[in-house]
Scaffold this active site. Structure first.
Site, mmCIF file in Angstrom:
data_model
loop_
_atom_site.group_PDB
_atom_site.id
_atom_site.type_symbol
_atom_site.label_atom_id
_atom_site.label_comp_id
_atom_site.label_asym_id
_atom_site.label_seq_id
_atom_site.Cartn_x
_atom_site.Cartn_y
_atom_site.Cartn_z
ATOM 1 C CG HIS A 257 32.773 -27.464 -18.744
ATOM 2 N ND1 HIS A 257 32.183 -27.713 -18.267
ATOM 3 C CD2 HIS A 257 33.299 -26.451 -17.219
ATOM 4 C CE1 HIS A 257 31.652 -27.326 -17.478
ATOM 5 N NE2 HIS A 257 32.345 -26.588 -16.257
HETATM 6 P P1 AMP Z 1 31.007 -26.606 -13.799
HETATM 7 O O1 AMP Z 1 29.805 -27.125 -14.312
HETATM 8 O O2 AMP Z 1 31.463 -27.253 -12.146
HETATM 9 O O3 AMP Z 1 32.397 -26.773 -14.153
HETATM 10 O O4 AMP Z 1 31.974 -25.043 -13.798
HETATM 11 C C1 AMP Z 1 30.682 -24.117 -14.544
HETATM 12 C C2 AMP Z 1 31.117 -22.632 -15.329
HETATM 13 O O5 AMP Z 1 30.543 -22.367 -15.834
HETATM 14 C C3 AMP Z 1 31.310 -22.259 -13.821
HETATM 15 O O6 AMP Z 1 32.464 -21.616 -13.801
HETATM 16 C C4 AMP Z 1 30.227 -20.922 -14.099
HETATM 17 O O7 AMP Z 1 31.069 -20.093 -13.850
HETATM 18 C C5 AMP Z 1 30.399 -20.548 -15.268
HETATM 19 N N1 AMP Z 1 28.740 -20.666 -16.451
HETATM 20 C C6 AMP Z 1 27.891 -21.102 -16.024
HETATM 21 N N2 AMP Z 1 27.409 -20.202 -17.109
HETATM 22 C C7 AMP Z 1 27.670 -20.038 -18.207
HETATM 23 C C8 AMP Z 1 27.550 -18.933 -19.422
HETATM 24 N N3 AMP Z 1 26.639 -18.652 -19.577
HETATM 25 N N4 AMP Z 1 28.609 -18.773 -20.515
HETATM 26 C C9 AMP Z 1 29.787 -18.563 -19.498
HETATM 27 N N5 AMP Z 1 30.446 -19.593 -18.306
HETATM 28 C C10 AMP Z 1 28.926 -20.459 -17.425
#
Ligand code: AMP
Length: 732
Positions: A629
């Site tokens: 992502h």
């Molecule tokens: P990272 O994996 O560190 O690049 O970041 C993951 C991102 O996903 C973080 O900014 C979280 O706040 C976000 N996040 C966690 N769970 C969800 C969810 N269910 N839907 C959308 N975003 C999410």
């Protein structure tokens, strides 16, 4: 014997913290009251005073009034007090209970050990403070036990702990010993057996029939499972929040004889539950189908839960609110079953409405990912997203929806009073339920094995904790952690990437489960169930239409659930197997470009709405969430979700890889250079504009809200910052 939970609302952040406690011991002579007090006092950091009527008069026997006076004075001094006398009936306890008030919690610890044991101890002991020993003791103990009247919360206790055997006593001892001067224990009544309730008979029948299976996780230690069973005789329960509860529990053993069942069935320490995967289940269709208790318990037994790889070492019944087992009952149940409706929809009252309400919308979404509807007799296991309050508050990792036989003509598969068929379907329903539970245990077992092998994976650890967190005041903190994306998770993880679970060899972890495997030949990463949300959305965006801002063949765009700035989007790659940047190769270049372009498009859209925003697009070197992502994040970092140093540093150090750089690297070297150095996340806090050091997050936030210094040159190059066209050319 009725068991109750106090439902007096307590103000948030209650001022009860660190209140002195008056613990009224309840038990026959020889039940171990004095030993209990002495042992707790020897190991506790809380100041305790033991008040014993046998010694209150200058080492000699004294009066109740003397005990009351000493107790009141100790409580006034801020000390906690044990009332070490038999207190077997309500009247004996009443005066001492008056010591409890809004500033003093009144607890009871009931040492309800077998009469035979108390008598033999009393007879054998020498040097007893009250000289109750030798031959005369037997008659006295017997006589006193005639008057036994178990305490109730309604008498004025805030907490009652019932101990029926040595291990219960040990658990209670541990609980009170661990209680520091500022700790409090949850209110409620724990571990009570219910000799009057018919449910006890049902469970005794159940236990009698159960054969002990052996559940082993390959070579690892066998995992004990616990099954909690809502009163199966109860008519459709009303989930008002707190129901009065009855409980019993017991150990199943091949050798059990009917007479012994009562004794083992009565052990019920909440603390002893906490080491095992635990299932709590409500009655399934019992009232609809008018099953009587015997029939329903027969059916449960006939399902031979034992053969579903579940070691039925402990059974509890616990009548109460299945959505508050931990927060109100102190029971850590990581799996709960729902008596669902065929549409798998919220609502309808009863346990179904209660579970969907408590779990929030996340459960509905997660359910739809697994199934759209359910046939009678079937069950579906739904991993609960960590965003659900049931997960974060109660430690529930899975909900198993079960559908029992249907007698309602307005619903599909109505049985038209066919009782025989109904029994079969109920049988199937419990079978499916136990199978579902067994499958969740398997997953946890495998992860436990990984942990046993000392692979300190924070991901695996999270799942294990869900099942195994010990109930103790200290662990309450742990259970309250947020299950959002938190780099804080990696606090526990020391050392290299491998050690924090990013690359655990397949040979060590095995396939975790069908949703959680990344078996690519040599290396695999175990993602905790909480880390799956983005993957699920990317794989099934249609189910998540409500959260998706854009869906295409290649990407899904959504708002970050915990935005760390005014605008914070995620662009998810939709390719299966592309969990993170480390998986990216030259083959993915086009996809990376698409992700970048889509991210840019959304940034530009936001810039049209607010030209003062500035965006950065990039990846975390080591993501916490599965599925590649791209973060599209505005540089104001104006968000209450930005709470920790690691949040800040994950976006403002080299840990954050700009999308433009990733594109360049993958294009020229076939892969991105990851900065997976954990120390980046614990670097000092520095303003992303002027680079001034800031002592803490509040100060940093206050600083950046005013800092208008230009961004550092490194960010001004190569279109790393995305600005509104009207600001292009101006140093942002
Ligand atoms: P990272 O994996 O560190 O690049 O970041 C993951 C991102 O996903 C973080 O900014 C979280 O706040 C976000 N996040 C966690 N769970 C969800 C969810 N269910 N839907 C959308 N975003 C999410």
């Amino acid at each position: 014997m009725e068991m109750e939970i106090d439902d007096t609302p307590k103000p948030k952040g209650e001022e009860t913290k660190g209140k002195p406690i008056v613990v009224i011991l309840v038990g026959a002579p020889g039940s171990g009251k004095s030993t209990f007090c002495e042992q707790v006092m020897a190991s506790s950091t809380r100041p305790w005073v033991r008040i014993c009527q046998d010694t209150i008069g200058n080492g000699k026997s004294g009066t109740k009034a003397q005990c009351l006076k000493s107790a009141a004075s100790a409580l006034n001094d801020g000390k906690s007090v044990f009332i070490d006398r038999c207190n077997l009936d309500r009247e004996q306890r009443a005066e001492f209970l008056k010591l409890g008030n809004p500033n003093v919690d009144a607890h009871a610890v009931v040492l309800d050990l077998p009469a035979k044991l108390c008598i033999s101890r009393s007879v054998k002991r020498t040097g007893h403070e009250g000289n109750l020993q030798g031959g005369k003791a037997a008659a006295v103990v017997n006589r006193m036990l005639q008057k036994k009247e178990f305490p109730k919360l309604s008498e004025g206790f805030t907490r009652i702990t019932f101990c029926q055997n040595e291990s219960d006593v040990q658990a209670a001892h541990n609980t009170y010993s661990a209680l520091g001067p500022l700790d409090t224990l949850p209110n409620g009544s724990f571990g009570q057996k219910n000799p009057d309730a018919k449910i006890q008979l049902g469970i005794m029948r159940f236990l009698k029939k159960v054969e002990v299976p052996a559940y082993t996780v390959s070579d690892a230690n066998s995992i004990q499972s616990s099954v909690s069973h809502k009163n199966i005789e109860e008519k459709q329960p009303s989930y008002k929040g707190h129901d009065n509860i009855s409980s019993c529990s017991g150990n199943a053993s091949k050798e059990l004889k009917e007479g012994e069942n009562l004794a083992v069935c009565s052990s019920g320490s909440h603390a002893s539950l906490n080491d095992a995967p635990t299932l709590a289940f409500p009655s399934i269709s019992t009232s609809d189908f008018q099953f009587n208790l015997d029939k329903a318990s027969d059916i449960i037994v006939e399902t031979k839960a034992a053969q579903k790889n579940i070691e039925l070492n402990k059974f509890f019944t616990f009548v109460g609110d299945i959505t508050k087992l931990y927060s109100e009952g102190g029971l850590r149940c990581n799996v709960i079953a729902n008596a669902a409706n065929w549409r798998l929809k919220p609502g309808g009252g009863g346990v179904n409405a209660a579970i969907f309400n408590a779990a929030g919308p996340a459960l509905e979404v997660a359910t739809k990912e697994q199934a759209q509807s359910l046939h009678p007799g079937k069950a579906v296991v739904v991993p609960l997203p960590p965003t659900s309050p049931l997960f974060s508050r109660e430690g529930v990792t899975h909900v198993i929806h079960v559908l029992g036989p249907n007698m309602n003509q307005h619903r599909p598969n109505c049985l038209n009073n066919d009782y025989i068929k109904g029994c079969q379907i109920l049988h199937e329903a419990y079978t499916s339920l136990f199978e579902g539970f067994a499958s969740t245990i398997k997953t946890q077992g495998k992860l436990a094995k990984v942990s046993n092998e000392n692979l300190d994976s924070n991901w695996a650890q999270e799942v294990i904790e869900g099942a195994n967190t010990k109930h103790s005041p200290n662990n309450d903190q742990k259970s309250k952690r947020e299950h959002e994306h938190e780099y804080d998770r990696s606090k526990k993880c020391k050392g290299s990437q491998d050690e924090i679970g990013a690359n655990i060899p397949e040979s060590k972890i095995g396939k975790v489960d069908k949703n959680n495997d990344k078996i690519d030949g040599s290396m695999a990463k175990a993602w905790g169930s909480w880390a799956q949300a983005l993957h699920k959305i990317a794989m099934h965006p249609q189910i998540h239409k409500d959260v998706a801002l854009e869906i295409s063949d290649d990407v899904v765009v959504l708002n970050d659930l915990y935005p760390k700035a005014r605008r914070h989007l995620l662009v998810l790659a939709r390719s299966e197997g592309l969990d993170r940047l480390a998986d990216v190769s030259k083959d993915h270049l086009q996809l990376l470009k698409t992700m970048h372009d889509v991210g840019l498009k959304w940034a530009e859209k936001f810039l049209q709405e607010d030209a003062s925003l500035i965006f950065r697009l990039g990846y975390h070197s080591v993501p916490s969430m599965r599925q590649l992502h791209l973060h599209v994040i505005s540089q104001d970092f104006d968000s209450k979700n930005l709470k920790h140093k690691k949040h800040w540093n994950s976006f403002n150090t080299a840990f954050f890889l700009d999308s433009v750089d990733v594109l360049e690297e993958v294009s020229s070297h076939g892969k991105a250079t990851l900065r997976d150095d954990e120390s980046l996340l614990s670097m000092e806090l520095r303003c992303h504009r002027c680079r001034s050091a800031q002592p803490n997050i509040p100060r940093l936030k206050s600083h950046i809200s005013n800092c208008r210094a230009p961004f550092p040159p490194s960010l001004l190059q190569n279109s790393r910052l995305v600005l509104a066209p009207c600001n292009a050319g101006i140093d942002p």
